[in-house]
Motif scaffolding. Sequence first.
Motif, PDB file in Angstrom:
ATOM      1  N   GLY A   1       0.807  -1.214   0.000  1.00 44.60           N
ATOM      2  CA  GLY A   1       0.000   0.000   0.000  1.00 44.60           C
ATOM      3  C   GLY A   1       0.842   1.268   0.000  1.00 44.60           C
ATOM      4  N   LEU A   2       0.170   2.399   0.046  1.00 45.70           N
ATOM      5  CA  LEU A   2       0.851   3.682  -0.067  1.00 45.70           C
ATOM      6  C   LEU A   2       1.892   3.899   1.020  1.00 45.70           C
ATOM      7  CD1 LEU A   2      -2.015   6.156  -1.063  1.00 45.70           C
ATOM      8  CD2 LEU A   2       0.042   5.641  -2.385  1.00 45.70           C
ATOM      9  N   SER A   3       1.537   3.594   2.266  1.00 43.73           N
ATOM     10  CA  SER A   3       2.455   3.877   3.368  1.00 43.73           C
ATOM     11  C   SER A   3       3.760   3.105   3.238  1.00 43.73           C
ATOM     12  CB  SER A   3       1.782   3.558   4.709  1.00 43.73           C
ATOM     13  OG  SER A   3       1.405   2.189   4.757  1.00 43.73           O
ATOM     14  N   ALA A   4       3.739   1.959   2.567  1.00 46.82           N
ATOM     15  CA  ALA A   4       4.955   1.152   2.412  1.00 46.82           C
ATOM     16  C   ALA A   4       5.949   1.790   1.443  1.00 46.82           C
ATOM     17  CB  ALA A   4       4.594  -0.248   1.934  1.00 46.82           C
ATOM     18  N   THR A   5       5.487   2.740   0.648  1.00 50.28           N
ATOM     19  CA  THR A   5       6.371   3.363  -0.337  1.00 50.28           C
ATOM     20  C   THR A   5       7.099   4.590   0.213  1.00 50.28           C
ATOM     21  OG1 THR A   5       4.676   4.876  -1.220  1.00 50.28           O
ATOM     22  CG2 THR A   5       4.766   2.652  -2.148  1.00 50.28           C
ATOM     23  N   PHE A   6       6.673   5.120   1.349  1.00 47.07           N
ATOM     24  CA  PHE A   6       7.179   6.418   1.789  1.00 47.07           C
ATOM     25  C   PHE A   6       8.683   6.464   2.034  1.00 47.07           C
ATOM     26  CE2 PHE A   6       2.763   7.721   3.573  1.00 47.07           C
ATOM     27  CZ  PHE A   6       2.342   7.959   2.274  1.00 47.07           C
ATOM     28  N   PRO A   7       9.313   5.479   2.692  1.00 45.68           N
ATOM     29  CA  PRO A   7      10.772   5.565   2.888  1.00 45.68           C
ATOM     30  C   PRO A   7      11.536   5.651   1.569  1.00 45.68           C
ATOM     31  CG  PRO A   7       9.838   3.951   4.383  1.00 45.68           C
ATOM     32  CD  PRO A   7       8.733   4.333   3.440  1.00 45.68           C
ATOM     33  N   LEU A   8      11.211   4.761   0.642  1.00 45.79           N
ATOM     34  CA  LEU A   8      11.908   4.798  -0.639  1.00 45.79           C
ATOM     35  C   LEU A   8      11.528   6.044  -1.429  1.00 45.79           C
ATOM     36  CD1 LEU A   8      13.818   3.471  -2.627  1.00 45.79           C
ATOM     37  CD2 LEU A   8      11.903   2.125  -3.500  1.00 45.79           C
ATOM     38  N   LEU A   9      10.299   6.504  -1.279  1.00 38.99           N
ATOM     39  CA  LEU A   9       9.871   7.713  -1.970  1.00 38.99           C
ATOM     40  C   LEU A   9      10.705   8.917  -1.533  1.00 38.99           C
ATOM     41  CD1 LEU A   9       7.930   9.180  -3.874  1.00 38.99           C
ATOM     42  CD2 LEU A   9       6.317   9.370  -1.967  1.00 38.99           C
ATOM     43  N   TRP A  10      10.993   9.010  -0.229  1.00 37.52           N
ATOM     44  CA  TRP A  10      11.852  10.087   0.254  1.00 37.52           C
ATOM     45  C   TRP A  10      13.240  10.021  -0.392  1.00 37.52           C
ATOM     46  CZ3 TRP A  10      11.042  14.487   2.616  1.00 37.52           C
ATOM     47  CH2 TRP A  10       9.884  14.671   3.381  1.00 37.52           C
ATOM     48  N   VAL A  11      13.808   8.840  -0.439  1.00 39.71           N
ATOM     49  CA  VAL A  11      15.128   8.681  -1.052  1.00 39.71           C
ATOM     50  C   VAL A  11      15.076   9.038  -2.532  1.00 39.71           C
ATOM     51  CG1 VAL A  11      16.986   7.048  -1.551  1.00 39.71           C
ATOM     52  CG2 VAL A  11      15.774   6.927   0.636  1.00 39.71           C
ATOM     53  N   PHE A  12      14.013   8.608  -3.184  1.00 36.13           N
ATOM     54  CA  PHE A  12      13.851   8.899  -4.610  1.00 36.13           C
ATOM     55  C   PHE A  12      13.794  10.403  -4.863  1.00 36.13           C
ATOM     56  CE2 PHE A  12      10.980   9.599  -8.261  1.00 36.13           C
ATOM     57  CZ  PHE A  12      11.750   9.020  -9.253  1.00 36.13           C
ATOM     58  N   LEU A  13      13.018  11.119  -4.064  1.00 38.33           N
ATOM     59  CA  LEU A  13      12.911  12.572  -4.226  1.00 38.33           C
ATOM     60  C   LEU A  13      14.243  13.250  -3.939  1.00 38.33           C
ATOM     61  CD1 LEU A  13       9.429  13.236  -2.573  1.00 38.33           C
ATOM     62  CD2 LEU A  13       9.974  13.170  -5.017  1.00 38.33           C
ATOM     63  N   LEU A  14      14.950  12.782  -2.924  1.00 42.47           N
ATOM     64  CA  LEU A  14      16.240  13.379  -2.588  1.00 42.47           C
ATOM     65  C   LEU A  14      17.293  13.082  -3.650  1.00 42.47           C
ATOM     66  CD1 LEU A  14      16.394  12.645   1.251  1.00 42.47           C
ATOM     67  CD2 LEU A  14      16.037  14.869   0.128  1.00 42.47           C
TER      68      LEU A  14
END
Length: 237
Positions: free
Chosen positions: A208-221
Motif C-alpha cells: 500500500g501507499l504507506s509502504a512506499t514512503f521511505p523509498l519515496l523520500w530517497v527517490f525525491l532526494l
Amino acid sequence: MLLLLAAPFAGLVGMTDWRRFFLSPTDGGSVVVSLAYGLAALAVIALLGTPLAYWLAASKGRVRDAAQLFLLLPLLTPPLALGILLAAFYGPIGPVGILLERVGGIISNNPPALLIAGIYAGLPTFVIAARGAFAEIPAELAESALTLGVSRRQIFRHITLPMARDGLGAALALAWVRGVGELGIVLIFAYFPQGMPVRLWVDLEDGGLSATFPLLWVFLLAALPLPLWLLRRGSKR
C-alpha cells in the motif's frame, strides 16, 4: 496555485511514519541501481546529445527538419508504448535481438536494457533543451571570431560552450529527472534490475501507499536537488 502544487510534498512529511522509517535491502539495492545506471545514461546523453543539439541550432533545411521529427517521436510517444516498441525492436523477437542471440547476447530485462531505457527517456528532452541554449547565442560572435582566424573547434570550445553552460546544465537536469524517474518504459523493457521507480511500484502493490514512503523520500532526494540547484543557479546568472 503555488500552495496547491506544494501541498502533496508537505503532506508527505506528516503522513510518513518516522518511527518505522527504514529501507529494506531490496529498496536499498534499487537506489544503487537507479543512481548507477542513471549516471551512465546521463553521460551517454551528454556525449551524444550535445553535438546533435548544436547542429540542430546552427543548421537549416530539410535534413534538420527531418532530424527534429525523429527527435520528437520518442518524446511524444507515451512511455508505455515506447517500452513496447523497444521490446519489439531490441528484444528476443526483434531484429536486433535476433542478431544478438546468435552471438549469445540479449537486451531485455537486464542492465543493457535499463541503460537503453534511460537514454531513450532522457535524450530527446536534453537535446531540445540544449538546442534552445545554443540558439540563444548570437551568431555574430562566431562570425567575428572566424574573421580573426579562430577555428570552429576553438569557437565551440571557448565561446559557444561557456555561453551555453547554464542552459546545458538545465538540460542535463531535466534529462536526469526524466531518465531516473522513468517507469512506463522500464515496466515493459527493463523490469530487471529493479530501479527505484519499479521498486516503488512493487512496494505499492505489496504494502500500500504507506509502504512506499521511505523509498519515496530517497527517490525525491536523489532526483530533485540536482535539477533544482542547476535551475536556480542558471536563473541567478
